[in-house]
Write an enzyme that holds these catalytic residues in place. Sequence first.
Site, PDB file in Angstrom:
ATOM      1  CG  HIS A 153       2.017   4.247   1.138  1.00 31.70           C
ATOM      2  ND1 HIS A 153       1.018   3.995   0.226  1.00 31.70           N
ATOM      3  CD2 HIS A 153       1.987   3.221   2.019  1.00 31.70           C
ATOM      4  CE1 HIS A 153       0.425   2.861   0.539  1.00 31.70           C
ATOM      5  NE2 HIS A 153       0.988   2.362   1.621  1.00 31.70           N
ATOM      6  CG  ASP A 200       1.553  -5.383  -4.805  1.00 32.05           C
ATOM      7  OD1 ASP A 200       1.952  -6.086  -3.861  1.00 32.05           O
ATOM      8  OD2 ASP A 200       0.722  -4.469  -4.667  1.00 32.05           O
ATOM      9  NE  ARG A 218       0.643 -10.163   1.234  1.00 29.64           N
ATOM     10  CZ  ARG A 218       0.901  -8.855   1.371  1.00 29.64           C
ATOM     11  NH1 ARG A 218       0.964  -8.064   0.321  1.00 29.64           N
ATOM     12  NH2 ARG A 218       1.105  -8.349   2.558  1.00 29.64           N
ATOM     13  CB  SER A 249       2.865  -5.096  -1.119  1.00 31.16           C
ATOM     14  OG  SER A 249       1.643  -4.553  -1.531  1.00 31.16           O
ATOM     15  CE  LYS A 251       0.945  -1.340  -3.744  1.00 35.43           C
ATOM     16  NZ  LYS A 251      -0.127  -1.978  -3.019  1.00 35.43           N
TER      17      LYS A 251
HETATM   18  N1  URA Z   1      -0.745  -1.929   1.620  1.00 33.38           N
HETATM   19  C1  URA Z   1      -0.223  -2.446   0.486  1.00 33.38           C
HETATM   20  O1  URA Z   1      -0.210  -1.803  -0.547  1.00 33.38           O
HETATM   21  N2  URA Z   1       0.291  -3.673   0.539  1.00 33.38           N
HETATM   22  C2  URA Z   1       0.302  -4.431   1.659  1.00 33.38           C
HETATM   23  O2  URA Z   1       0.791  -5.533   1.627  1.00 33.38           O
HETATM   24  C3  URA Z   1      -0.255  -3.879   2.839  1.00 33.38           C
HETATM   25  C4  URA Z   1      -0.766  -2.610   2.787  1.00 33.38           C
END
Ligand code: URA
Length: 429
Positions: free
Chosen positions: A85, A166, A173, A188, A192
């Site tokens: 990621h 999320d 956000r 966050s 995931k």
């Molecule tokens: N990517 C995400 O999935 N969440 C965040 O808060 C920032 C970047």
Amino acid sequence: MTALDAVSIITAKRDGGELSDAQIDWVVDGFTTGKVADEQMSALAMAILLRGMSRRETARWTAAMIASGSRMDFTGLSRPTVDKHSTGGVGDKITLPLAPLVAACGAAVPQLSGRGLGHTGGTLDKLESIPGWRAEVPIARMREILADPAIGAVVCAAGADLAPADKRLYALRDVTGTVESIPLIASSIMSKKIAEGTASLVLDVKVGAGAFMKSIDDARELATAMVELGADSGVRTVALLTAMDTPLGDTAGNALEVAESVRVLAGGGPADIVELTVALAREMVRLAGLDVDPAEVLADGRAMDHWRAMVRAQGGDPDAALPVARHTETVRAPHTGVLTRLDAMGVGLAAWRLGAGRARQGDPVQFGAGVEMHAKPGDSVTAGQPLLTLHTDTPEAFPGALAALGSAFDIGVADQWSAPPLLLGRIAR
Ligand code: URA
């Protein structure tokens, strides 16, 4: 016992208190079921941004985000699962060569990716520029693709049931100035990734002008928080800190980046893309327990074979012509010298204004739009030579894109520039 209601939880955090496990579970569950209103969650996100969260709070918040949906399970696969990621940058197309490369090394790569929002591009937007390619893959089909030794990688959209709290919180956000909170970003991303069911994870934490984290100290703090969350949940996690002051590679834009990725898979492409792809692949392969050198697998064409199979498995035609924008405009070097700076944020903003990105979730993107870079920092340039080509279907976007690029580069003399490292650090536990 602390009262479980939204206002007391918001005021407790606003005043610098530490939330209990029960308060965190209650507020995330209430947000998921609609008992906690959007404006209350926004206020809490702002209080968290200003006051922070302890390691315990962040871990509990992450667990509550995971519990808001269901978890995927790939434990039955015969090959080890490993994912990557990136926290997001400009020209960051690394997933495209990396996923098939790591699959060709013998791992299964289940990569749930997102669409771009703002100046950073999204992997799914890039792949959707390939005619026929589809981002939605049912879980049973995902499993088949991952189990197939000739494919082994799937890059697709997360289902609605993966950490849904999320998804809603991120959208809030995004419009309330509360993205840049280290515990909220860490929870966050990791909620995931943990819910996705990968056994191992390599994080590419970007640092610099075009990244969420502008300083190495903040990037290290974010990386450490994510590595700890992964380890505590049984996901072997390593983070690389990598530079994002200059865009990665030579293009920013959807189809432009696919074409560049194919050049990398064919054994060419920009040196920074190759370096970062191989560095991340080495970490992933090591975590997966495989004894293979990804550089060899990239060089001998096996990664390209997996790319073609991976594109076909999701309905795409790897041989189809990619979309091309209808209009171009060239930015030329104003004088002779050495390019000493090319600002990732300026280039990302220009690509976005040209139509490569979206202003609001759900907007369409232009697949052919973006910025092609003909010189990168360190290159000598002569007055009048093309520095950048801007691509769009909507030529009225040119003035906004040119404005974003107005102060995005400097041309100086050779001794004003020395090559900065791409790899800035490594965090593991
Ligand atoms: N990517 C995400 O999935 N969440 C965040 O808060 C920032 C970047």
